[in-house]
Design a protein around this motif. Structure first.
Motif, PDB file in Angstrom:
ATOM      1  N   LYS A 141      71.716  56.130  33.446  1.00 17.62           N
ATOM      2  CA  LYS A 141      71.159  55.579  34.779  1.00 17.62           C
ATOM      3  C   LYS A 141      70.140  54.466  34.377  1.00 17.62           C
ATOM      4  CE  LYS A 141      70.624  55.600  39.180  1.00 17.62           C
ATOM      5  NZ  LYS A 141      71.745  55.120  40.184  1.00 17.62           N
ATOM      6  N   SER A 142      70.277  53.250  34.918  1.00 17.44           N
ATOM      7  CA  SER A 142      69.403  52.196  34.663  1.00 17.44           C
ATOM      8  C   SER A 142      68.124  52.260  35.585  1.00 17.44           C
ATOM      9  CB  SER A 142      69.919  50.945  34.962  1.00 17.44           C
ATOM     10  OG  SER A 142      70.765  50.407  34.017  1.00 17.44           O
ATOM     11  N   ILE A 143      66.790  52.442  34.729  1.00 16.84           N
ATOM     12  CA  ILE A 143      65.631  52.503  35.804  1.00 16.84           C
ATOM     13  C   ILE A 143      64.799  51.353  35.652  1.00 16.84           C
ATOM     14  CG2 ILE A 143      63.586  54.097  36.038  1.00 16.84           C
ATOM     15  CD1 ILE A 143      65.953  55.440  37.130  1.00 16.84           C
ATOM     16  N   THR A 144      64.058  50.994  36.798  1.00 14.77           N
ATOM     17  CA  THR A 144      62.870  49.993  36.375  1.00 14.77           C
ATOM     18  C   THR A 144      61.475  50.907  36.371  1.00 14.77           C
ATOM     19  OG1 THR A 144      63.896  48.277  37.361  1.00 14.77           O
ATOM     20  CG2 THR A 144      61.870  48.074  37.356  1.00 14.77           C
ATOM     21  N   ALA A 145      60.868  50.589  35.299  1.00 16.98           N
ATOM     22  CA  ALA A 145      59.532  51.688  35.306  1.00 16.98           C
ATOM     23  C   ALA A 145      58.498  50.724  35.332  1.00 16.98           C
ATOM     24  CB  ALA A 145      59.598  52.502  34.001  1.00 16.98           C
ATOM     25  N   VAL A 146      57.497  50.893  35.950  1.00 16.26           N
ATOM     26  CA  VAL A 146      56.289  50.200  35.897  1.00 16.26           C
ATOM     27  C   VAL A 146      54.974  50.878  35.648  1.00 16.26           C
ATOM     28  CG1 VAL A 146      54.864  48.156  37.233  1.00 16.26           C
ATOM     29  CG2 VAL A 146      57.492  48.762  37.745  1.00 16.26           C
ATOM     30  N   SER A 147      54.208  50.233  34.621  1.00 15.09           N
ATOM     31  CA  SER A 147      52.809  50.864  34.454  1.00 15.09           C
ATOM     32  C   SER A 147      51.806  49.767  34.951  1.00 15.09           C
ATOM     33  CB  SER A 147      52.707  51.137  32.783  1.00 15.09           C
ATOM     34  OG  SER A 147      51.381  51.742  32.723  1.00 15.09           O
ATOM     35  N   CYS A 148      50.786  50.318  35.777  1.00 14.79           N
ATOM     36  CA  CYS A 148      50.071  49.378  36.428  1.00 14.79           C
ATOM     37  C   CYS A 148      48.588  50.016  36.648  1.00 14.79           C
ATOM     38  CB  CYS A 148      50.392  48.992  37.810  1.00 14.79           C
ATOM     39  SG  CYS A 148      51.170  50.510  38.911  1.00 14.79           S
ATOM     40  N   HIS A 149      47.694  48.890  36.752  1.00 16.14           N
ATOM     41  CA  HIS A 149      46.167  49.457  36.782  1.00 16.14           C
ATOM     42  C   HIS A 149      45.549  48.446  37.700  1.00 16.14           C
ATOM     43  CE1 HIS A 149      42.162  50.592  34.536  1.00 16.14           C
ATOM     44  NE2 HIS A 149      42.220  50.986  35.947  1.00 16.14           N
ATOM     45  N   TYR A 150      45.434  48.738  39.006  1.00 15.37           N
ATOM     46  CA  TYR A 150      45.192  47.742  40.030  1.00 15.37           C
ATOM     47  C   TYR A 150      43.592  47.703  40.326  1.00 15.37           C
ATOM     48  CZ  TYR A 150      50.097  47.302  41.133  1.00 15.37           C
ATOM     49  OH  TYR A 150      51.496  47.189  41.177  1.00 15.37           O
ATOM     50  N   SER A 151      43.205  46.749  41.023  1.00 14.63           N
ATOM     51  CA  SER A 151      41.941  46.501  41.325  1.00 14.63           C
ATOM     52  C   SER A 151      41.518  47.272  42.451  1.00 14.63           C
ATOM     53  CB  SER A 151      41.592  45.027  41.736  1.00 14.63           C
ATOM     54  OG  SER A 151      41.787  44.157  40.383  1.00 14.63           O
ATOM     55  N   TRP A 152      40.228  47.392  43.162  1.00 17.95           N
ATOM     56  CA  TRP A 152      39.938  48.157  44.360  1.00 17.95           C
ATOM     57  C   TRP A 152      40.165  46.937  45.541  1.00 17.95           C
ATOM     58  CZ3 TRP A 152      37.415  47.609  39.625  1.00 17.95           C
ATOM     59  CH2 TRP A 152      37.220  48.564  38.864  1.00 17.95           C
ATOM     60  N   TRP A 153      40.300  47.784  46.809  1.00 23.37           N
ATOM     61  CA  TRP A 153      40.374  46.995  47.674  1.00 23.37           C
ATOM     62  C   TRP A 153      39.362  46.044  48.144  1.00 23.37           C
ATOM     63  CZ3 TRP A 153      44.496  46.293  50.633  1.00 23.37           C
ATOM     64  CH2 TRP A 153      44.524  45.761  52.301  1.00 23.37           C
ATOM     65  N   THR A 154      38.167  46.304  47.728  1.00 21.18           N
ATOM     66  CA  THR A 154      37.198  45.670  48.209  1.00 21.18           C
ATOM     67  C   THR A 154      36.934  44.342  47.142  1.00 21.18           C
ATOM     68  OG1 THR A 154      35.638  47.134  46.566  1.00 21.18           O
ATOM     69  CG2 THR A 154      35.764  47.432  49.082  1.00 21.18           C
ATOM     70  N   GLU A 155      37.425  44.223  46.057  1.00 22.05           N
ATOM     71  CA  GLU A 155      37.560  43.022  45.232  1.00 22.05           C
ATOM     72  C   GLU A 155      37.948  41.886  46.116  1.00 22.05           C
ATOM     73  OE1 GLU A 155      36.150  42.325  42.289  1.00 22.05           O
ATOM     74  OE2 GLU A 155      35.898  44.229  41.266  1.00 22.05           O
ATOM     75  N   VAL A 156      37.309  40.621  45.952  1.00 22.76           N
ATOM     76  CA  VAL A 156      38.076  39.372  46.132  1.00 22.76           C
ATOM     77  C   VAL A 156      39.225  39.088  45.468  1.00 22.76           C
ATOM     78  CG1 VAL A 156      37.423  37.118  46.531  1.00 22.76           C
ATOM     79  CG2 VAL A 156      35.835  38.537  46.900  1.00 22.76           C
ATOM     80  N   GLY A 157      40.133  38.932  46.446  1.00 23.21           N
ATOM     81  CA  GLY A 157      41.728  38.670  45.527  1.00 23.21           C
ATOM     82  C   GLY A 157      42.140  40.109  44.812  1.00 23.21           C
ATOM     83  N   GLY A 158      41.796  41.235  45.565  1.00 20.03           N
ATOM     84  CA  GLY A 158      41.736  42.567  44.669  1.00 20.03           C
ATOM     85  C   GLY A 158      43.276  43.224  45.178  1.00 20.03           C
ATOM     86  N   PHE A 159      43.139  44.263  45.391  1.00 19.60           N
ATOM     87  CA  PHE A 159      44.558  45.024  45.515  1.00 19.60           C
ATOM     88  C   PHE A 159      45.658  44.484  46.305  1.00 19.60           C
ATOM     89  CE2 PHE A 159      47.512  48.423  47.321  1.00 19.60           C
ATOM     90  CZ  PHE A 159      47.995  48.823  46.059  1.00 19.60           C
ATOM     91  N   ALA A 160      45.330  44.084  47.557  1.00 20.99           N
ATOM     92  CA  ALA A 160      46.334  43.337  48.302  1.00 20.99           C
ATOM     93  C   ALA A 160      46.860  42.285  47.906  1.00 20.99           C
ATOM     94  CB  ALA A 160      45.511  42.844  49.671  1.00 20.99           C
ATOM     95  N   ASP A 161      46.458  41.277  47.072  1.00 21.79           N
ATOM     96  CA  ASP A 161      47.073  40.275  46.499  1.00 21.79           C
ATOM     97  C   ASP A 161      47.778  40.570  45.283  1.00 21.79           C
ATOM     98  OD1 ASP A 161      46.055  38.646  48.396  1.00 21.79           O
ATOM     99  OD2 ASP A 161      44.377  37.824  47.138  1.00 21.79           O
ATOM    100  N   GLU A 162      47.145  41.537  44.342  1.00 16.73           N
ATOM    101  CA  GLU A 162      47.972  42.446  43.252  1.00 16.73           C
ATOM    102  C   GLU A 162      49.112  43.053  43.658  1.00 16.73           C
ATOM    103  OE1 GLU A 162      43.708  42.697  41.024  1.00 16.73           O
ATOM    104  OE2 GLU A 162      44.962  44.392  41.551  1.00 16.73           O
TER     105      GLU A 162
END
Length: 273
Positions: A141-162
């Motif tokens: 079975k093919s799978i797409t796995a993602v490892s991520c470390h995002y910014s906080w919501w309060t950062e300018v250009g933070g989580f929402a954009d990421e």
């Protein structure tokens, strides 16, 4: 299949080699098919690794050093008869000492892509964030796995954009998604970042909510780096999957109860049928 995510806080913990061995022992015990790791560090001034086991580089790969935490983990697993393919991508300089990045391990080969999700691209800036997207397989079975470390919501250009950039990169893929890591956005309706993920056009489910059996919930229970004023129990480390995946169990690991504490975060493990 068993899946694991952990913010390792590598080399910043006391007795890091002992904790690396404890992590390896848990991986062997549970035979995880796919593993996502964050804060996977190597010293800026350490020597380059001489040889790499089952390493799959990204297109613009930063050289792997001999003390790269994922590199040593894969070596330790290999010594005990367990082979993993792996990839690692660089995010930014951490604590003025380390190349800090994220890693993926899989039982099968990985085709990795490093996706810059932050507005910042200078690794001297801690706000530079890069997600590691890996095309791999579990069985046939093919799978797409993602490892991520995002910014906080309060950062300018933070989580929402990421998160928006992550969605754009994944929206046209046909294989099921497993998106794992430190989201820095707690699981609560009062936190917009968490709601963004649940309402994503990627049609994801929170494995905690979807699991038939649960053991534990929160992954942070005190003040830690990035949450210096925290006094609450927070769930900020997640495994989100495509909705068609059946989650039979969710458990918090490395919390000092059934497994030792190895980081300032607890880990999350799920079983997917």
């Amino acid at each position: 299949m068993n899946i694991l995510t952990l913010n390792t806080h590598s080399w910043l913990e006391k007795h890091p080699l002992e904790k690396l061995q404890q992590l390896a022992a848990q991986i062997i015990r549970e035979n995880y098919a796919i593993i996502a790791l964050q804060e996977v560090n190597q010293r800026i001034d350490s020597s380059l690794a001489i040889s790499l086991q089952n390493f799959h580089p990204t297109e613009e790969q930063l050289p792997i050093h001999e003390d790269n935490f994922a590199h040593l983990l894969v070596q330790r697993l290999k010594e005990q008869g367990h082979d993993y393919h792996w990839s690692w991508t660089y995010n930014h300089i951490g604590y003025d000492l380390y190349h800090e990045g994220v890693a993926l391990l899989s039982k099968q080969p990985i085709q990795p892509t490093a996706l810059v999700v932050s507005a910042e691209k200078d690794p001297n800036d801690y706000r530079t964030r890069v997600a590691l997207i890996g095309q791999t397989k579990v069985g046939k079975k093919s799978i797409t796995a993602v490892s991520c470390h995002y910014s906080w919501w309060t950062e300018v250009g933070g989580f929402a954009d990421e998160w928006s950039k992550t969605e754009a990169a994944l929206q046209n893929l046909s294989s099921p998604l497993i998106i794992m890591g430190d989201f820095n956005n707690p699981a609560s309706a009062k936190y917009t970042g968490y709601e963004l993920v649940l309402n994503s056009p990627l049609l994801l489910q929170d494995s905690f909510l979807a699991a038939k059996e649960k053991r534990g919930e929160h992954t942070v229970e005190k003040a830690i780096d990035g949450w210096g004023e925290n006094q609450e129990k927070l769930r900020i480390d997640f495994i989100f999957t495509s909705q068609e995946m059946a989650i039979s169990s969710y458990q918090v690991v490395f919390d000092g109860k059934y497994t030792p504490i190895v980081s300032d975060h607890f880990g999350v493990a799920v079983t997917i049928q």
